[in-house]
Scaffold this active site. Sequence first.
Site, PDB file in Angstrom:
ATOM      1  N   ASP A   1       1.074  -1.055  -0.059  1.00 29.24           N
ATOM      2  CA  ASP A   1       0.161  -0.006  -0.007  1.00 29.24           C
ATOM      3  C   ASP A   1       0.989   0.675   0.389  1.00 29.24           C
ATOM      4  O   ASP A   1       0.594   2.246  -1.136  1.00 29.24           O
ATOM      5  CB  ASP A   1      -0.539   0.042   1.319  1.00 29.24           C
ATOM      6  CG  ASP A   1      -1.970  -1.265   0.809  1.00 29.24           C
ATOM      7  OD1 ASP A   1      -1.807  -1.524   0.159  1.00 29.24           O
ATOM      8  OD2 ASP A   1      -3.031  -1.221   2.131  1.00 29.24           O
TER       9      ASP A   1
ATOM     10  N   LYS B   1     -27.817 -13.794  -8.237  1.00 28.11           N
ATOM     11  CA  LYS B   1     -28.256 -12.638  -7.910  1.00 28.11           C
ATOM     12  C   LYS B   1     -27.654 -12.127  -6.524  1.00 28.11           C
ATOM     13  O   LYS B   1     -27.847 -11.933  -5.423  1.00 28.11           O
ATOM     14  CB  LYS B   1     -29.620 -12.988  -7.446  1.00 28.11           C
ATOM     15  CG  LYS B   1     -30.866 -11.890  -8.006  1.00 28.11           C
ATOM     16  CD  LYS B   1     -31.672 -12.359  -8.147  1.00 28.11           C
ATOM     17  CE  LYS B   1     -32.400 -11.046  -8.193  1.00 28.11           C
ATOM     18  NZ  LYS B   1     -32.899  -9.591  -7.443  1.00 28.11           N
TER      19      LYS B   1
HETATM   20  S1  IVH Z   1     -29.405 -10.378 -14.903  1.00 24.76           S
HETATM   21  C1  IVH Z   1     -33.041  -8.639 -18.443  1.00 24.76           C
HETATM   22  N1  IVH Z   1     -27.661 -10.683 -13.083  1.00 24.76           N
HETATM   23  O1  IVH Z   1     -31.260  -8.332 -10.151  1.00 24.76           O
HETATM   24  C2  IVH Z   1     -32.003  -9.510 -16.465  1.00 24.76           C
HETATM   25  N2  IVH Z   1     -29.583  -9.574 -12.858  1.00 24.76           N
HETATM   26  O2  IVH Z   1     -35.437  -7.972 -11.734  1.00 24.76           O
HETATM   27  C3  IVH Z   1     -30.990  -8.152 -16.254  1.00 24.76           C
HETATM   28  N3  IVH Z   1     -28.943  -8.460 -10.154  1.00 24.76           N
HETATM   29  O3  IVH Z   1     -32.290  -5.249 -11.431  1.00 24.76           O
HETATM   30  C4  IVH Z   1     -29.805  -8.483 -15.434  1.00 24.76           C
HETATM   31  N4  IVH Z   1     -27.704 -10.205  -9.200  1.00 24.76           N
HETATM   32  O4  IVH Z   1     -30.411  -5.048  -9.951  1.00 24.76           O
HETATM   33  C5  IVH Z   1     -29.184 -10.585 -13.711  1.00 24.76           C
HETATM   34  N5  IVH Z   1     -26.412 -11.809 -11.739  1.00 24.76           N
HETATM   35  C6  IVH Z   1     -27.364 -11.422 -12.062  1.00 24.76           C
HETATM   36  C7  IVH Z   1     -27.897 -10.048 -11.136  1.00 24.76           C
HETATM   37  C8  IVH Z   1     -29.022  -9.614 -11.576  1.00 24.76           C
HETATM   38  C9  IVH Z   1     -28.417  -8.837  -9.362  1.00 24.76           C
HETATM   39  C10 IVH Z   1     -30.877  -8.035  -9.931  1.00 24.76           C
HETATM   40  C11 IVH Z   1     -30.521  -6.474 -11.141  1.00 24.76           C
HETATM   41  C12 IVH Z   1     -31.668  -6.658 -11.333  1.00 24.76           C
HETATM   42  C13 IVH Z   1     -32.423  -7.665 -11.134  1.00 24.76           C
HETATM   43  C14 IVH Z   1     -33.605  -8.610 -11.554  1.00 24.76           C
END
Ligand code: IVH
Length: 669
Positions: free
Chosen positions: A33, A115
């Site tokens: 660092d 997710k």
């Molecule tokens: S794909 C059209 N992948 O979940 C699909 N979303 O309702 C686009 N999210 O607004 C999203 N992890 O904020 C995707 N690995 C992931 C995700 C993810 C979190 C959130 C994102 C989105 C909501 C889906």
Amino acid sequence: MAKSPAARIEALVPELNEHNYRYNVLGQPTISDQEFDKLLHELTNLEAAHPDLIRPDSPTQRVGSDLSKTFPTVVHDVPMLSLDNTYSEDEIREFETRIRRELPDEKLRYVTELKIDGVALSLTYENGLLVRGVTRGDGLQGEDITPNVKTIQSIPIRLKEPIPYCEVRGEVYLHHDIFSAINKDREKEKESLFANPRNATAGSLKLQDPRLVAKRRLSFFAYFLRAPGESDPSHAESLDRLERLGFSVNPERRLCNTIEDIVAYLQKWEKKRETLPYNTDGTVIKLDALDQQQKLGATSKSPRWAIAFKFSAQQVQTKLHRIVLQVGRTGVVTPVAELEPVFLAGSTVSRATLHNAEEVERKDIRAGDTVILEKGGDVIPKVISVVTAKRSKTSTPFEFPDTCPVCDTPLVKDESEVAIRCTNSQCPAQVKANIRHFASRTAMDIEGLGIALVDQLVDTGLVQGVGDLYSLDFESVAALERMAEISAQNLMDALEASKAQPFNRVLFALGIRHIGATVARTLTDNFGSIDRLRETSAEDIEAVHEIGAAIAESIHAYLQDETHWALIEKLRTAGLTFEAEQKADTGPRILEGKTVVITGSLTRWGRQQAQDLVRTHGGKPTSSVSKKTDLIVVGENAGSKKDKAEQLGIEILDEEAFARLVGEADTSL
Ligand code: IVH
């Protein structure tokens, strides 16, 4: 010969960016660092001397100081859709069957991902340089928060490969330990706490000063790449490409060939998610081949080629050591579970309210039980049930006492409420709670008079009620155990300063039942002085718009009571204000300029009252949730407004948290 400043800057910028990447994305720094700071310092000095040589991708530009008051709105080139959700494994199987039916004879592969429970972000790069960072907003248009986005170290400012144009989407999130540190700081500063890492992330991204955003140490996982003209054939390859471009991509992604692989992934993470240093609220299943995705298309809301499997609310088991009874300011006795501390959905839990006697009885919760705790996204932990199989044979049902656990006065049950109350206004627990309320930030704001000191003052007999506070002398306070002279002097100063508080604050500080900060203000505005209020009949008080019968009755009865009146005289003699100067002051405007939506049913206030409370604190109550909403307060059975707020990444408070924010919480939990 020494290099020219231009050449040195030319060398330093990519070198520092590379170190940033190794540290923040790969987690594999190759220099200390200190060495990093030395290089950064050199660059900062060179740039200060030659501002014309500052490059847009310089690491010093991550924390710009171009303050923007509001964020401009940007229409997304391609709408940011959301995902269809399900909590059921069967529905995941149906999803896979449906896709097989729609794409017969094709080889199908899926990518499963975590997710991440954060805030969605869209990034635009032109010629490899980050030009824009935009929130999801309502899906069609979001807010341009580029200066804030640049402070996120795991987002590259310059891509590692030159691409003429691309859009990257992903999730901004906070690590658990950073989230805890933020809340600890806020507690020290007496600021309201964030309910969870997602709220803290959303709040941070909307800060006006990027330097403050930088301090929040947000992180980012990329999960989508759109590079017109050079897209990869599959999602899995896009993700790998994102990694090569310099992004952090969640390593827990998997390629699945069969539904059984998918289900195994869901089940694994449903169990293991607590081992991760950040919050996930489910897994996402995406069809891998981009041409297949295109064939399936999307509805107006979500793609047909992907689905989210949401985890059910996080639960843990822990031991309930004791049920203790907390006596609130108004004498309400609340059972509280003292728990073996456990980590649950982002924070450590050691106490949980059991609400009331009926709840304890209905769930048959006993001391020594192993209980299941649950915490949904935003709420305070709840004891869901008892694991009766783990119950000791000798355990006995909890018996709610007939008398106050603190002063032994017989308890009474209110006819109209489930609450059980101690009616002794001299009860030490009530006295302490009253003093705490009196001293609190939204009442007299006596700094330094915290829980521990109130206990000490009452337990040693120095103070028997609010009325004694202003006759405390420095020597007796300084003589208290563990009390430093400087703290004693600070308390004396804070007491003196509090005498300047206006009448409406004093009236609220008295802690009269039903007289919250808003009502106190209405009363002072309408009656002007304590003497006039005392002379007014309950009916005449009730005649004031916004004042109901219960309030009128309560204030009237309080002021007719000789003990209470003696207290008021004592405080008046001490120098407190019982007359409104002009208009009442407006309190410490915690919600200044904020748009607040209240939804679901609240137990403390009616809808009108709650909205009024928002106004008192400087906020603007509205009824529908939009991207302009700053805060949503959710009561029981909150429905679609809460879902929408979640989607928009709006800060969500439950009733308890809201009550604490506006200084109307009754318990110290
Ligand atoms: S794909 C059209 N992948 O979940 C699909 N979303 O309702 C686009 N999210 O607004 C999203 N992890 O904020 C995707 N690995 C992931 C995700 C993810 C979190 C959130 C994102 C989105 C909501 C889906």
